[in-house]
Design a protein around this motif. Structure first.
Motif, PDB file in Angstrom:
ATOM      1  N   LEU A   1       2.356  10.672   3.245  1.00 48.20           N
ATOM      2  CA  LEU A   1       3.185   9.769   2.449  1.00 48.20           C
ATOM      3  C   LEU A   1       2.339   9.082   1.378  1.00 48.20           C
ATOM      4  O   LEU A   1       2.742   8.979   0.224  1.00 48.20           O
ATOM      5  N   LYS A   2       1.164   8.646   1.754  1.00 49.99           N
ATOM      6  CA  LYS A   2       0.258   7.977   0.819  1.00 49.99           C
ATOM      7  C   LYS A   2      -0.085   8.899  -0.357  1.00 49.99           C
ATOM      8  O   LYS A   2      -0.072   8.483  -1.513  1.00 49.99           O
ATOM      9  N   HIS A   3      -0.351  10.158  -0.078  1.00 49.54           N
ATOM     10  CA  HIS A   3      -0.680  11.115  -1.134  1.00 49.54           C
ATOM     11  C   HIS A   3       0.528  11.412  -2.023  1.00 49.54           C
ATOM     12  O   HIS A   3       0.394  11.539  -3.237  1.00 49.54           O
ATOM     13  N   ARG A   4       1.704  11.515  -1.426  1.00 50.67           N
ATOM     14  CA  ARG A   4       2.916  11.756  -2.220  1.00 50.67           C
ATOM     15  C   ARG A   4       3.199  10.587  -3.159  1.00 50.67           C
ATOM     16  O   ARG A   4       3.573  10.776  -4.306  1.00 50.67           O
ATOM     17  N   LEU A   5       3.043   9.379  -2.662  1.00 49.99           N
ATOM     18  CA  LEU A   5       3.282   8.206  -3.501  1.00 49.99           C
ATOM     19  C   LEU A   5       2.244   8.115  -4.615  1.00 49.99           C
ATOM     20  O   LEU A   5       2.567   7.730  -5.740  1.00 49.99           O
ATOM     21  N   ARG A   6       1.011   8.473  -4.314  1.00 49.11           N
ATOM     22  CA  ARG A   6      -0.048   8.424  -5.325  1.00 49.11           C
ATOM     23  C   ARG A   6       0.274   9.346  -6.500  1.00 49.11           C
ATOM     24  O   ARG A   6      -0.031   9.040  -7.644  1.00 49.11           O
ATOM     25  N   LYS A   7       0.930  10.488  -6.225  1.00 48.71           N
ATOM     26  CA  LYS A   7       1.319  11.408  -7.297  1.00 48.71           C
ATOM     27  C   LYS A   7       2.258  10.746  -8.295  1.00 48.71           C
ATOM     28  O   LYS A   7       2.327  11.134  -9.444  1.00 48.71           O
ATOM     29  N   HIS A   8       2.990   9.738  -7.836  1.00 50.43           N
ATOM     30  CA  HIS A   8       3.945   9.025  -8.689  1.00 50.43           C
ATOM     31  C   HIS A   8       3.383   7.700  -9.202  1.00 50.43           C
ATOM     32  O   HIS A   8       4.129   6.851  -9.691  1.00 50.43           O
ATOM     33  N   GLY A   9       2.087   7.508  -9.061  1.00 48.92           N
ATOM     34  CA  GLY A   9       1.451   6.306  -9.578  1.00 48.92           C
ATOM     35  C   GLY A   9       1.642   5.071  -8.711  1.00 48.92           C
ATOM     36  O   GLY A   9       1.567   3.950  -9.196  1.00 48.92           O
ATOM     37  N   ILE A  10       1.897   5.279  -7.425  1.00 51.79           N
ATOM     38  CA  ILE A  10       2.103   4.158  -6.505  1.00 51.79           C
ATOM     39  C   ILE A  10       0.921   4.090  -5.541  1.00 51.79           C
ATOM     40  O   ILE A  10       0.636   5.053  -4.835  1.00 51.79           O
ATOM     41  N   ALA A  11       0.245   2.964  -5.538  1.00 55.73           N
ATOM     42  CA  ALA A  11      -0.889   2.763  -4.636  1.00 55.73           C
ATOM     43  C   ALA A  11      -0.390   2.174  -3.320  1.00 55.73           C
ATOM     44  O   ALA A  11       0.516   1.346  -3.304  1.00 55.73           O
ATOM     45  N   VAL A  12      -0.976   2.610  -2.221  1.00 52.13           N
ATOM     46  CA  VAL A  12      -0.591   2.139  -0.893  1.00 52.13           C
ATOM     47  C   VAL A  12      -1.793   1.446  -0.262  1.00 52.13           C
ATOM     48  O   VAL A  12      -2.887   2.001  -0.223  1.00 52.13           O
ATOM     49  N   ARG A  13      -1.574   0.226   0.219  1.00 54.35           N
ATOM     50  CA  ARG A  13      -2.633  -0.528   0.892  1.00 54.35           C
ATOM     51  C   ARG A  13      -2.098  -1.039   2.226  1.00 54.35           C
ATOM     52  O   ARG A  13      -0.984  -1.552   2.303  1.00 54.35           O
ATOM     53  N   PHE A  14      -2.898  -0.888   3.253  1.00 50.79           N
ATOM     54  CA  PHE A  14      -2.548  -1.401   4.571  1.00 50.79           C
ATOM     55  C   PHE A  14      -3.349  -2.672   4.805  1.00 50.79           C
ATOM     56  O   PHE A  14      -4.571  -2.681   4.646  1.00 50.79           O
TER      57      PHE A  14
ATOM     58  N   SER B   1       4.564 -20.029   3.204  1.00 49.33           N
ATOM     59  CA  SER B   1       4.029 -20.212   4.553  1.00 49.33           C
ATOM     60  C   SER B   1       5.102 -20.086   5.635  1.00 49.33           C
ATOM     61  O   SER B   1       4.796 -19.706   6.764  1.00 49.33           O
ATOM     62  N   ASN B   2       6.356 -20.351   5.297  1.00 50.18           N
ATOM     63  CA  ASN B   2       7.432 -20.226   6.285  1.00 50.18           C
ATOM     64  C   ASN B   2       7.700 -18.770   6.671  1.00 50.18           C
ATOM     65  O   ASN B   2       8.372 -18.503   7.658  1.00 50.18           O
ATOM     66  N   MET B   3       7.154 -17.809   5.927  1.00 48.38           N
ATOM     67  CA  MET B   3       7.344 -16.393   6.232  1.00 48.38           C
ATOM     68  C   MET B   3       6.313 -15.862   7.226  1.00 48.38           C
ATOM     69  O   MET B   3       6.431 -14.740   7.706  1.00 48.38           O
ATOM     70  N   GLU B   4       5.329 -16.662   7.548  1.00 49.57           N
ATOM     71  CA  GLU B   4       4.235 -16.219   8.416  1.00 49.57           C
ATOM     72  C   GLU B   4       4.704 -15.598   9.738  1.00 49.57           C
ATOM     73  O   GLU B   4       4.183 -14.563  10.147  1.00 49.57           O
ATOM     74  N   PRO B   5       5.712 -16.153  10.422  1.00 50.72           N
ATOM     75  CA  PRO B   5       6.148 -15.552  11.691  1.00 50.72           C
ATOM     76  C   PRO B   5       6.736 -14.144  11.548  1.00 50.72           C
ATOM     77  O   PRO B   5       6.855 -13.419  12.528  1.00 50.72           O
ATOM     78  N   LEU B   6       7.090 -13.740  10.350  1.00 54.28           N
ATOM     79  CA  LEU B   6       7.673 -12.413  10.143  1.00 54.28           C
ATOM     80  C   LEU B   6       6.638 -11.295  10.203  1.00 54.28           C
ATOM     81  O   LEU B   6       6.990 -10.134  10.378  1.00 54.28           O
ATOM     82  N   PHE B   7       5.374 -11.634  10.059  1.00 55.11           N
ATOM     83  CA  PHE B   7       4.323 -10.625  10.025  1.00 55.11           C
ATOM     84  C   PHE B   7       3.778 -10.412  11.432  1.00 55.11           C
ATOM     85  O   PHE B   7       2.828 -11.049  11.858  1.00 55.11           O
ATOM     86  N   ILE B   8       4.413  -9.481  12.154  1.00 52.04           N
ATOM     87  CA  ILE B   8       4.034  -9.225  13.541  1.00 52.04           C
ATOM     88  C   ILE B   8       3.343  -7.876  13.712  1.00 52.04           C
ATOM     89  O   ILE B   8       2.885  -7.552  14.774  1.00 52.04           O
ATOM     90  N   GLY B   9       3.288  -7.091  12.677  1.00 48.97           N
ATOM     91  CA  GLY B   9       2.627  -5.788  12.725  1.00 48.97           C
ATOM     92  C   GLY B   9       1.856  -5.575  11.441  1.00 48.97           C
ATOM     93  O   GLY B   9       1.851  -6.434  10.566  1.00 48.97           O
ATOM     94  N   PRO B  10       1.200  -4.435  11.315  1.00 48.56           N
ATOM     95  CA  PRO B  10       0.466  -4.162  10.078  1.00 48.56           C
ATOM     96  C   PRO B  10       1.393  -4.221   8.862  1.00 48.56           C
ATOM     97  O   PRO B  10       2.565  -3.866   8.948  1.00 48.56           O
ATOM     98  N   THR B  11       0.871  -4.678   7.756  1.00 46.99           N
ATOM     99  CA  THR B  11       1.644  -4.819   6.531  1.00 46.99           C
ATOM    100  C   THR B  11       1.240  -3.727   5.553  1.00 46.99           C
ATOM    101  O   THR B  11       0.058  -3.460   5.369  1.00 46.99           O
ATOM    102  N   VAL B  12       2.235  -3.104   4.931  1.00 42.61           N
ATOM    103  CA  VAL B  12       1.984  -2.076   3.931  1.00 42.61           C
ATOM    104  C   VAL B  12       2.390  -2.641   2.581  1.00 42.61           C
ATOM    105  O   VAL B  12       3.502  -3.135   2.411  1.00 42.61           O
TER     106      VAL B  12
END
Length: 73
Positions: free
Chosen positions: A4-17, A33-44
């Motif tokens: 997926l990362k390589h496919r997106l890169r072909k379209h000029g989209i960078a992916v960062r984890f 800061s009120n959004m902090e509890p929403l981040f419970i897994g890795p963020t892309v």
């Protein structure tokens, strides 16, 4: 995921984890800061060089495809 990362890169989209610790540190002292509890897994993070959303991607009456209202600029 790598494919997926390589496919997106072909379209000029960078992916960062980002680990939660990075996101929480950023959010802690921000206006979001009120959004902090929403981040419970890795963020892309997807980044494109496109300066703004194309209008032809919008649904009827300038709405986003999911029906959400808001500015497209």
């Amino acid at each position: 995921m790598l494919q997926l990362k390589h496919r997106l890169r072909k379209h000029g989209i960078a992916v960062r984890f980002l680990p939660n610790q990075v996101m929480r540190a950023f959010l802690e002292d921000s206006q979001y800061s009120n959004m902090e509890p929403l981040f419970i897994g890795p963020t892309v993070l997807l980044v494109s060089k496109e300066p703004k959303v194309k209008r032809d991607a919008a649904g009827p009456e300038g709405c986003a495809p999911d029906g959400a209202h808001g500015s497209l600029h």
